[in-house]
Write a protein that holds these residues in place. Structure first.
Motif: not given
Ligand code: ISE
Length: 334
Positions: A19-22, A27-37, A39-45, A47-51
């Protein structure tokens, strides 16, 4: 542009990132984190976000202005403390934590800081059905509310959903929205288990009937039925001295076919509350950029957790009335 870091890339985290992106502005999502990294790459990459694989590195990333925490509830406290220590605003999905003690600790840290940085994800306050009901109550035309009948019906939950989660993950929304609607403090809680459905995990108590009595004597009954089979349906009826207010249902098409007519129910909470979530996160982005949070704060989180703790005790002592001992709202949170 508010540079946002999202901690937790599960269902609601992905919803907020989308919703933030589209759909939202500012607002812009510039970084994402998850212990299941992965999964974080699936959503972050895309967007060009830092993972990141942990919340601390994300929170302390100098390119992150504000944080959204969408981890499982047991992990909220750690990330909120990290954000407070970094002096960064954080939107924490409900519940603030899983115990009154932990939520009180966060409120005390925030009061010590002297600046409100926490908003809690009690999104029904942004839902246009609930704001209509609140406007009618606040008008005084219906007189004093006397009792509420609420239902929180879920088509089915997986085996990981526990009896306790019916309180602090599901009914936590009714716990917050009822005291917001009525501008009331709570006094006591009671839980009863009616005949149980056979269509559930044997460990889960389902359905559950929860009663909350307010200081004024108003009683709110919350029916939580997590395996109702027929759809996702939320109701709230407020019986007042001069009439009755029913929560409007979200606009859905009336379908006529095969000699009958139906209005479809939603399958889950995501699309049911889509607009409310959009309004909530947009308000948060705007408030952070304006430098003053105006949404549900840490004390609303404390009220919800103190009440939830009382309901959890009431689950253990079916039928017993458990006190809800939450003090007056500190001036800091007025
Ligand atoms: C979910 O996490 C939500 O927040 C939904 O609004 C609620 O209806 C559901 O019970 C929760 O599991």
């Amino acid at each position: 542009m508010l540079r946002i870091g999202v901690v937790g890339c599960g269902a609601i985290g992905r919803e907020h990132i989308n919703r933030i992106t589209n759909r939202l502005a500012g607002g812009k999502v510039v970084a994402v984190s998850d212990l299941y990294v992965e999964g974080a790459h699936q959503v972050g990459d895309p967007l060009g976000a830092t993972v990141y694989s942990n919340s601390a590195d994300l929170v302390n990333d100098p390119d992150v202005d504000a944080i959204i925490c969408t981890t499982p509830a047991f992990a909220h406290k750690e990330t909120v403390i990290q954000a407070l220590e970094a002096g960064k605003p954080i939107f924490c999905e409900k519940p603030l934590t899983t115990t009154a003690e932990d939520s009180l600790e966060l409120a005390e840290i925030e009061m010590e800081l002297g600046k409100k940085l926490i908003q809690v994800g009690f999104m029904r306050r942004f839902d246009e059905s609930y704001t209509q009901v609140k406007d009618l109550l606040d008008s005084g035309e219906f007189g004093a509310p006397l009792y509420l009948r609420c239902s929180h019906w879920f088509p089915e939950v997986d085996d990981g959903f526990t009896t306790e989660m019916a309180v602090y993950d599901a009914a936590i929304h009714e716990i917050d929205v009822i005291h917001w609607l009525l501008n009331e403090r709570y006094e006591s809680a009671q839980v009863m288990f009616p005949r149980q459905t056979g269509k559930k995990n044997p460990e889960l108590k389902d359905p559950q009937i929860m009663h909350i009595r307010c200081k004024s004597g108003v009683i709110a009954t919350i029916e939580v039925f997590l395996n109702c089979q027929f759809g996702y349906d939320i109701s709230c009826q407020i019986v007042c001295e001069n009439g009755v207010i029913d929560l409007p249902k979200p606009p859905r098409p009336l379908l006529r076919r095969s000699g009958g007519q139906t209005i479809p129910l939603d399958e889950n909470w995501k699309n049911h509350w889509m607009r409310a979530y959009d309004l909530e996160i947009q308000q948060w982005i705007d408030a952070v950029r304006a430098g003053e949070l105006t949404g549900p704060n840490a004390w609303d989180g404390v009220i919800a957790n103190v009440t939830a703790d009382a309901l959890l005790r009431a689950q253990q002592n079916e039928g017993q009335i458990e006190p809800i001992a939450v003090g007056p709202r500190p001036d800091f949170y007025k």
